[in-house]
Design an enzyme around this catalytic site. Structure first.
Site, PDB file in Angstrom:
ATOM      1  N   GLU A  65      -6.674 103.800  61.982  1.00 51.66           N
ATOM      2  CA  GLU A  65      -5.455 103.394  61.281  1.00 51.66           C
ATOM      3  C   GLU A  65      -4.362 103.294  62.332  1.00 51.66           C
ATOM      4  OE1 GLU A  65      -5.289 102.808  58.035  1.00 51.66           O
ATOM      5  OE2 GLU A  65      -7.124 103.706  57.224  1.00 51.66           O
TER       6      GLU A  65
ATOM      7  N   HIS B  70      -7.594  99.403  60.705  1.00 46.04           N
ATOM      8  CA  HIS B  70      -6.828  99.318  59.467  1.00 46.04           C
ATOM      9  C   HIS B  70      -5.356  99.568  59.754  1.00 46.04           C
ATOM     10  CE1 HIS B  70     -10.332  99.867  56.526  1.00 46.04           C
ATOM     11  NE2 HIS B  70     -10.886  99.995  57.720  1.00 46.04           N
TER      12      HIS B  70
END
Length: 329
Positions: free
Chosen positions: A163, A72
């Site tokens: 992330e 992500h």
């Protein structure tokens, strides 16, 4: 080892529309796919699944996936299960703690400390800092219906969420730098697939037993880990001594303690087969697999729903699968 990448790139028109209105999270039907999986902690399961989610769920049934990660943007941190909680015993000091918490933290730290800067903490302007560059998913914020928890609970596949950029939509000019920052971490993470122990569960005649339960004492998984159609099992575990309980209908329960080394250094988990003996009251015959642990709700057909992804920027799914015969990266 098999390495899969799924890329979902929307049209320029869709990107423009959703950057203005609903950046990053929704498909063509306005559904956030990473809130659409069955959730072991949610009481509001509708059973409605998007085609993309159903495809992933079906795919997980076709292979014995062991380790995975989903990528992500929007922060720089490695997040690990659980993402959700219903306030049960898993909720501890603000975190939702999974039975394999020690392994999940090891996976997250392996990525964070091999990354060029993740382990220093996230200094994105709109996000808090993360000690050692990792976080329990629920501690960060509760997330129902995510793929991370689904893969772990029902897929027997340990997954973390990575992330990788403060910017959710980094410009093309940033991509080479992002690759350099993450390349070594991706390789180190892949190597962690060799943690623990692997092998087969066999009957007295040496035949593989499908759906035998392979449980580790002290780790009460919501869905017990089971052997696949070849009787193969895999448990990611840190080095140490572990007591295994192996069960299959019509056979004696087998309890065995193993000393597990650190497999990634030699690119192989410990190999150990469990051989079961039939109970005296059972006559030899074909074995019937035990009932599998299934999600609480069965999806319903979604008439007219398109499998195409809407404007979610670029979505990447990274899945690592152990090939039992060739355990080399």
């Amino acid at each position: 080892m098999k390495l899969y990448f799924i890329w979902s790139v929307p049209s320029e028109l869709n990107i423009l529309y959703f950057v203005i209105w609903f950046p990053d999270r929704f498909n063509k039907n306005g559904i956030d796919l990473n809130r659409n999986f069955p959730d072991a902690f949610s009481k509001k399961e509708s059973g409605m699944r998007e085609m993309e989610v159903r495809a992933i769920m079906d795919w997980l049934k076709t292979e014995s996936f062991v380790l995975s990660a989903n990528l992500h943007g929007g922060a720089v941190v490695a997040s690990y299960p659980y993402d959700n909680s219903n306030g049960g015993s898993e909720l501890q000091s603000g975190s939702s703690v999974a039975p394999d918490n020690d392994v999940l933290i090891q996976l997250a730290k392996t990525y964070s400390y091999t990354h060029s800067k993740m382990h220093k903490g996230d200094h994105c302007y709109d996000s808090k800092d993360f000690k050692e560059g990792i976080t329990n998913g629920y501690y960060w914020y509760p997330l129902p219906g995510g793929m991370q928890d689904y893969n772990y609970v029902w897929g027997q596949c340990l997954e973390i969420t990575l992330e990788l950029s403060c910017c959710k939509f980094p410009p093309e000019s940033d991509l080479p730098g992002l690759w350099d920052a993450n390349r070594a971490a991706l390789l180190a993470y892949m190597q962690q697939v060799h943690l623990g122990v692997k092998g087969q569960v066999l009957d007295a005649e040496g035949n593989p037993l499908q759906n035998a339960l392979v449980e580790v004492e002290g780790r009460r998984n919501l869905c017990p880990f089971r052997t696949d159609l070849h009787g193969e099992y895999y448990r990611l575990l840190l080095p140490g001594n572990y007591t295994f309980m192996v069960t299959f209908p019509g056979h004696q329960v087998l309890m065995e303690t193993l000393t597990v080394p650190y497999g990634p250094d030699s690119f192989s988990a410990l190999v150990h087969n469990f051989q079961l003996q039939r109970t005296a009251a059972t006559t030899p015959g074909p074995s019937h697999p035990t009932q599998s642990c299934t999600p609480p709700q069965v999806w319903r057909p979604l008439d007219g729903h398109s499998p195409s992804l809407g404007p979610s920027g670029v979505t990447i799914l990274l899945v690592l699968q152990v090939l039992w015969n060739t355990m080399l990266l």
